[in-house]
Design an enzyme around this catalytic site. Structure first.
Site, PDB file in Angstrom:
ATOM      1  N   LYS A 212      68.150  56.873   7.119  1.00 35.92           N
ATOM      2  CA  LYS A 212      69.235  56.660   6.157  1.00 35.92           C
ATOM      3  C   LYS A 212      70.152  57.873   6.043  1.00 35.92           C
ATOM      4  O   LYS A 212      69.776  58.996   6.353  1.00 35.92           O
ATOM      5  CB  LYS A 212      68.658  56.273   4.783  1.00 35.92           C
ATOM      6  CG  LYS A 212      68.177  54.824   4.773  1.00 35.92           C
ATOM      7  CD  LYS A 212      67.723  54.355   3.417  1.00 35.92           C
ATOM      8  CE  LYS A 212      67.223  52.903   3.528  1.00 35.92           C
ATOM      9  NZ  LYS A 212      66.600  52.449   2.284  1.00 35.92           N
ATOM     10  N   ARG A 249      58.203  52.460   4.907  1.00 37.74           N
ATOM     11  CA  ARG A 249      59.007  51.533   5.714  1.00 37.74           C
ATOM     12  C   ARG A 249      59.826  52.357   6.699  1.00 37.74           C
ATOM     13  O   ARG A 249      60.627  53.188   6.290  1.00 37.74           O
ATOM     14  CB  ARG A 249      59.926  50.728   4.785  1.00 37.74           C
ATOM     15  CG  ARG A 249      60.791  49.697   5.497  1.00 37.74           C
ATOM     16  CD  ARG A 249      61.665  48.955   4.501  1.00 37.74           C
ATOM     17  NE  ARG A 249      62.501  47.955   5.143  1.00 37.74           N
ATOM     18  CZ  ARG A 249      63.672  48.231   5.694  1.00 37.74           C
ATOM     19  NH1 ARG A 249      64.151  49.447   5.670  1.00 37.74           N
ATOM     20  NH2 ARG A 249      64.366  47.273   6.280  1.00 37.74           N
TER      21      ARG A 249
HETATM   22  C1  YH5 Z   1      64.225  49.944   1.447  1.00 38.87           C
HETATM   23  O1  YH5 Z   1      64.479  51.141   1.268  1.00 38.87           O
HETATM   24  N1  YH5 Z   1      66.069  49.312   3.092  1.00 38.87           N
HETATM   25  S1  YH5 Z   1      67.660  47.815   4.710  1.00 38.87           S
HETATM   26  C2  YH5 Z   1      71.177  52.280   6.359  1.00 38.87           C
HETATM   27  C3  YH5 Z   1      70.815  53.110   7.413  1.00 38.87           C
HETATM   28  C4  YH5 Z   1      69.550  53.030   7.939  1.00 38.87           C
HETATM   29  C5  YH5 Z   1      68.641  52.128   7.430  1.00 38.87           C
HETATM   30  C6  YH5 Z   1      71.752  54.285   9.210  1.00 38.87           C
HETATM   31  N2  YH5 Z   1      65.505  47.179   3.253  1.00 38.87           N
HETATM   32  C7  YH5 Z   1      64.986  49.097   2.295  1.00 38.87           C
HETATM   33  O2  YH5 Z   1      66.915  50.281   6.245  1.00 38.87           O
HETATM   34  N3  YH5 Z   1      63.586  47.225   1.759  1.00 38.87           N
HETATM   35  C8  YH5 Z   1      66.352  48.129   3.630  1.00 38.87           C
HETATM   36  O3  YH5 Z   1      71.740  53.984   7.859  1.00 38.87           O
HETATM   37  C9  YH5 Z   1      64.629  47.764   2.409  1.00 38.87           C
HETATM   38  N4  YH5 Z   1      63.190  49.351   0.793  1.00 38.87           N
HETATM   39  C10 YH5 Z   1      62.874  48.032   0.942  1.00 38.87           C
HETATM   40  N5  YH5 Z   1      61.838  47.540   0.264  1.00 38.87           N
HETATM   41  C11 YH5 Z   1      68.549  49.358   4.823  1.00 38.87           C
HETATM   42  C12 YH5 Z   1      68.047  50.292   5.854  1.00 38.87           C
HETATM   43  C13 YH5 Z   1      69.016  51.279   6.394  1.00 38.87           C
HETATM   44  C14 YH5 Z   1      70.283  51.367   5.869  1.00 38.87           C
END
Ligand code: YH5
Length: 270
Positions: A212, A249
């Site tokens: 993130k 996660r």
């Molecule tokens: C979470 O924290 N996050 S989807 C932006 C990014 C990288 C990754 C490059 N679903 C979560 O993973 N479910 C998502 O920038 C989730 N907790 C739970 N429970 C977003 C994601 C991401 C977003």
């Protein structure tokens, strides 16, 4: 192997941004191959999502989301002996996903969507309740809190109360502060430092910081690409587990498992 106290949830995105063809031909086979490799690397839960909830992402319809995730869940369920989580906000997707073999619901809206609460209750599967301020389309525009930790904690406890009233037993509830979901870097840091307090609420705590933006913002080099945040994510996973997180996660299962193995081997209290 990691000790039973930490669960690694590997991420399988079935969204256009995860496919080189621009999403016109989402290939269940590549998603299944991804799940296979995450499981081999040590994930014991696979989180399958068909809607991008990244900041600014556009919404998808229920049918499109079903078309993306159901074949993948069916195939993972057929082939792998692993817990399958469905990352969705939609009641119909929850229902069809569980019918196709999913075991958990992971809802970034904490079952506030239409029909989601009743559906999750009827399905009798564990649910992860996540905090988000706003909606994915606008959540990063100007997140504001008086006291982010107290407000996130109060929101999660209120959702626990609502879930219990709807027939979801406490044993089936996981909590997640929702890193990056309507939060500035300052908010994310405050929440991370408060993980021990959130863990003390008594529910398994899930933490998702993998790749993130907050990690990029914390690196001296700044704005590293998502793929350049893998080490940062593994270090954050170690700190999260030390602070009481029970489920991590992540996109990067191998690196995270290694980092947590070192934590468990060398920390005196793990
Ligand atoms: C979470 O924290 N996050 S989807 C932006 C990014 C990288 C990754 C490059 N679903 C979560 O993973 N479910 C998502 O920038 C989730 N907790 C739970 N429970 C977003 C994601 C991401 C977003």
């Amino acid at each position: 192997m990691l000790s039973r106290s930490v669960t690694i949830m590997g991420i399988v995105n079935v969204t256009p941004d995860s496919f080189s063809d621009g999403g016109r031909f989402l290939d269940p086979q590549s998603a299944i191959a991804q799940a296979r490799s995450l499981a081999a690397a040590g994930a014991t839960v696979i989180d399958v999502g068909g809607e991008s909830t990244r900041p600014g992402a556009t919404q998808v319809g229920a049918q499109q989301e079903l078309d993306r995730v159901i074949p993948v869940i069916e195939a993972i369920s057929d082939e792998l002996d692993i817990t399958i989580s469905v990352d969705t906000r939609k009641a119909v997707v929850m229902r069809e996903a569980v019918a196709a073999g999913a075991h958990w619901i992971n809802d970034v809206e904490a079952l506030q969507g239409e029909g989601a609460l009743g559906t999750a209750s009827a399905l009798q599967v564990p649910v992860c309740l996540m905090h988000m301020q706003g909606t994915p389309g606008s959540m990063q525009d100007a997140p504001q809190y008086r006291d982010v930790v107290t407000e996130v904690e109060a929101f999660l406890l209120e959702r626990v109360r609502v879930c219990e009233a709807a027939g979801i037993s406490r044993e089936r509830i996981l909590l997640d502060p929702g890193f990056g979901f309507g939060k500035t870097l300052t908010h994310n840091v405050a929440l991370f430092r408060a993980l021990p307090r959130l863990a003390a609420l008594g529910f398994p705590l899930l933490v998702g910081v993998s790749r993130k933006r907050m990690l990029g913002e914390l690196l001296q080099a700044g704005a590293a690409s998502p793929a350049g945040r893998v080490t940062a994510g593994a270090v954050a996973a170690v700190l999260a587990v030390q602070s009481g997180a029970r489920i991590i996660r992540t996109h990067d299962v191998e690196e995270t498992v290694q980092a947590l193995q070192i934590l468990q081997a060398l920390a005196s209290d793990q």
